[in-house]
Design a protein around this motif. Structure first.
Motif, short mmCIF file in Angstrom:
data_model
loop_
_atom_site.label_atom_id
_atom_site.label_comp_id
_atom_site.label_asym_id
_atom_site.label_seq_id
_atom_site.Cartn_x
_atom_site.Cartn_y
_atom_site.Cartn_z
N GLN A 162 0.71 -1.18 -0.06
CA GLN A 162 0.01 0.09 0.01
C GLN A 162 0.91 1.26 0.00
O GLN A 162 0.51 2.06 -0.76
CB GLN A 162 -0.79 -0.01 1.10
N LYS A 163 1.87 1.26 1.00
CA LYS A 163 2.82 2.46 0.99
C LYS A 163 4.24 1.90 1.39
O LYS A 163 4.25 1.21 2.14
CB LYS A 163 2.26 3.33 2.07
N GLU A 214 2.21 4.33 -3.67
CA GLU A 214 2.67 5.31 -2.73
C GLU A 214 4.16 5.28 -2.04
O GLU A 214 4.25 3.96 -1.54
CB GLU A 214 1.68 5.51 -1.62
N SER A 233 0.69 4.11 10.39
CA SER A 233 -0.24 3.00 10.42
C SER A 233 -0.40 2.44 8.66
O SER A 233 -0.71 1.36 8.61
CB SER A 233 -1.64 3.29 10.83
N ASP A 234 0.16 3.23 7.75
CA ASP A 234 -0.19 2.77 6.53
C ASP A 234 1.06 2.15 5.57
O ASP A 234 1.06 1.86 4.52
CB ASP A 234 -1.08 3.84 5.82
N ASP A 238 3.66 -0.46 4.93
CA ASP A 238 3.59 -1.99 4.90
C ASP A 238 4.85 -2.60 4.49
O ASP A 238 4.97 -3.72 4.80
CB ASP A 238 2.34 -2.55 4.34
N MET A 261 -7.87 -0.90 7.17
CA MET A 261 -8.07 -0.78 5.69
C MET A 261 -7.78 -2.01 5.21
O MET A 261 -6.63 -2.56 5.14
CB MET A 261 -7.11 0.45 5.50
N LYS A 262 -8.86 -2.80 5.07
CA LYS A 262 -8.46 -4.19 4.42
C LYS A 262 -8.70 -4.27 2.90
O LYS A 262 -9.66 -3.56 2.37
CB LYS A 262 -9.60 -5.13 5.09
N LYS A 263 -7.71 -4.81 2.49
CA LYS A 263 -7.86 -4.98 1.04
C LYS A 263 -7.97 -6.37 0.28
O LYS A 263 -7.16 -7.07 1.06
CB LYS A 263 -6.49 -4.42 0.23
#
Lengths: 420, 86
Positions: free
Chosen positions: A157-158, A185, A213-214, A216, B1-3
């Motif tokens: 995700q990032k 991102e 938190s974002d 990964d 945020m689950k994907k």
């Protein structure tokens, strides 16, 4: 009392006397010590000495005291705090080292000693030894264990990147990511990647990214360089921050040949920063391609299945079992037709046969026809009076009138005589 | 945020296609699987296309406050030389 010894003078007075007479009779302890010191410092400054460490002491002051020895002698030595704090490897009793510095005398104790300003292990570089020592220590603790390593997300995700914003590494990483999977991102956490304090910055960066938190996945690295340049990634503080990171870390330090402690602790090692770009994202074009193919196969298998089902249905419809009733019907129809045909033929045949018989008979008949008989020359004779046809002479008299019918025409005559 | 996980979705899609191609399913089963396959396919496409390209740099001021701003690779004269690392 002093009056009885008029010749005795005080030290100072005596010294004055000697000085006046320019004859040095004796030194003070301090004086001689000082002179020895000066002499030693003059003769033995900036030298290197090979010796074995023994009696190593590291008091709280930060200064390090040790004795260098060999088979025959020993030499007191000291490493002051400012130098000691910068030694990368750990000093141990028994270690053979090359110490550089100057000899001096610690005057209060009259002790000559070596003030070390540089110390290196014999036979191996200081950094190499430090690397080995730390590697052994951390390996024992389990920081390199495979079981502890976390998987890298397939599509992140990032991505958090810990490196210099102006170095070679970030360029390579961003270029590769852009080529493979551009819409992703990235957060760059800029740090110094060499020099004093760099290790601390790198460790802090990893820890702070863990607070977001974002993120990964994290990439921590730098471009190629000497062992000194890469040293920050061999420091314990960086190793621990990587180990403690809940986010998987990809290490990307230098070239393939440079392996660092960070590489050993990391969840995945990239041999170069470019490889990190490859490890962190998949190739989007290949994924899209794969999916297109699957989509096509999906559709094809459905239409294929439909066609097969339709064919199967047709086959059943055309099968013997299905057509049998029709078959029988048709067969009967055919028989019927055949019979009709045969009937026709028979009738025609029969007709012909009868016709022939008929004409046969007719022929016979015709030949038996009296007219034909007449044609052959016979006549029909009838008694004129009663028109009775005569077949025999009996009953007839001379003079009877008779009619004779010929093939053509007829006569009337009278009988002249009768013969029997 | 689950994907929905892309990897597992892709595997599922592959499985469905395999099943449709090799096993002899009834027609209604076939249609059901086909529909599911299309659904997963669309989800996967979404995952690939959804994200935006964004490259930011984290900046800290002397008080320790952070902010992010857009990061652009500056043109630097030495590309490979590591000794110019800051």
């Amino acid at each position: 009392m002093f009056d009885s010894f008029p010749d005795i003078k005080t030290d100072q007075e005596e010294q004055e006397v000697f000085r006046r007479e320019r004859i040095e009779k004796f030194f003070t302890v301090s004086e001689i010590t000082r002179q020895i010191r000066t002499s030693l410092e003059y003769n033995f400054s900036n030298i290197s000495i090979l010796g074995e460490i023994s009696n190593l002491r590291k008091p709280g002051s930060g200064h390090v005291y040790l004795t260098l020895k060999d088979k025959g002698s020993q030499l007191q030595a000291v490493v002051f705090r400012n130098i000691a704090s910068r030694i990368k490897f750990e000093l141990k009793d028994g270690m053979e080292v090359i110490s550089s510095g100057s000899v001096t005398v610690y005057e209060p104790r009259g002790q000559y000693q070596l003030i070390i300003n540089k110390i290196e292990p014999k036979g191996i570089g200081a950094l190499q030894l430090a690397f080995q020592q730390l590697k052994e220590k951390l390996e024992k603790e389990g920081l390199f264990d495979q079981t502890h390593k976390k998987p890298i997300p397939f599509i992140p995700q990032k991505i958090g990147i810990v490196t210099s914003p102006t170095g070679a590494a970030i360029k390579d990483i961003l270029n590769i990511i852009d080529r493979r999977f551009a819409n992703v991102e990235i957060l760059l956490y800029p740090v110094r990647v060499q020099g004093e304090g760099a290790a601390q910055e790198i460790a802090e960066a990893i820890m702070e990214l863990n607070n977001l938190s974002d993120i990964d996945v994290i990439i921590a690295g730098r471009g190629g360089g000497s062992l000194e340049d890469l040293w920050a990634f061999n420091e314990e503080v960086v190793a621990r921050s990587i180990y403690n990171s809940r986010i998987p870390v990809i290490s990307a330090v230098g070239h393939e040949i440079d392996i660092t402690i960070a590489d050993l602790v990391a969840d995945k090692r990239a041999l170069t920063p470019s490889e990190a770009g490859e490890l962190v994202v998949p190739r989007k074009d290949l994924l899209l391609d794969m999916m297109e193919k699957l989509n096509t196969r999906l559709l094809q298998s459905l239409t294929g299945k439909l066609r097969l089902t339709r064919e199967k249905l047709l086959r059943i419809a055309n099968s013997y079992a299905m057509k049998q009733p029709f078959d029988r019907l048709r067969r009967w129809q055919q028989r019927l037709d055949e019979f009709a045909q045969r009937l026709n033929t028979n009738i025609a045949h029969a007709l012909n046969t009868e016709r022939e018989r008929l004409s046969g008979i007719a022929g016979k008949l015709e030949s038996l026809s009296p007219l034909n008989v007449l044609k052959r020359g016979y006549t029909i004779t009838t008694r004129l009076e009663d028109n009775k046809s005569l077949r025999e002479a009996k009953g007839l008299n001379k003079g009877d009138k008779i009619k004779t019918k010929l093939s053509k025409g007829s006569t009337i005559s009278a009988i002249l005589s009768i013969e029997s | 945020m689950k994907k929905p996980n892309f990897e597992t979705s892709l595997k599922e899609l592959e499985e469905i296609v395999e099943q449709l191609e090799t096993s002899d399913l009834a027609l209604d089963e076939t249609l059901a699987k086909y529909e599911k396959g299309i659904k997963i396919y669309k989800q996967c496409c979404q995952i690939l296309e959804k994200a935006e390209k964004k490259i930011n740099i984290l900046l800290k001021n002397s008080h320790g406050n952070t902010r992010t701003e857009e990061f652009n690779l500056k043109k630097s004269d030495d590309m490979e030389s590591s000794s110019n690392e800051d």
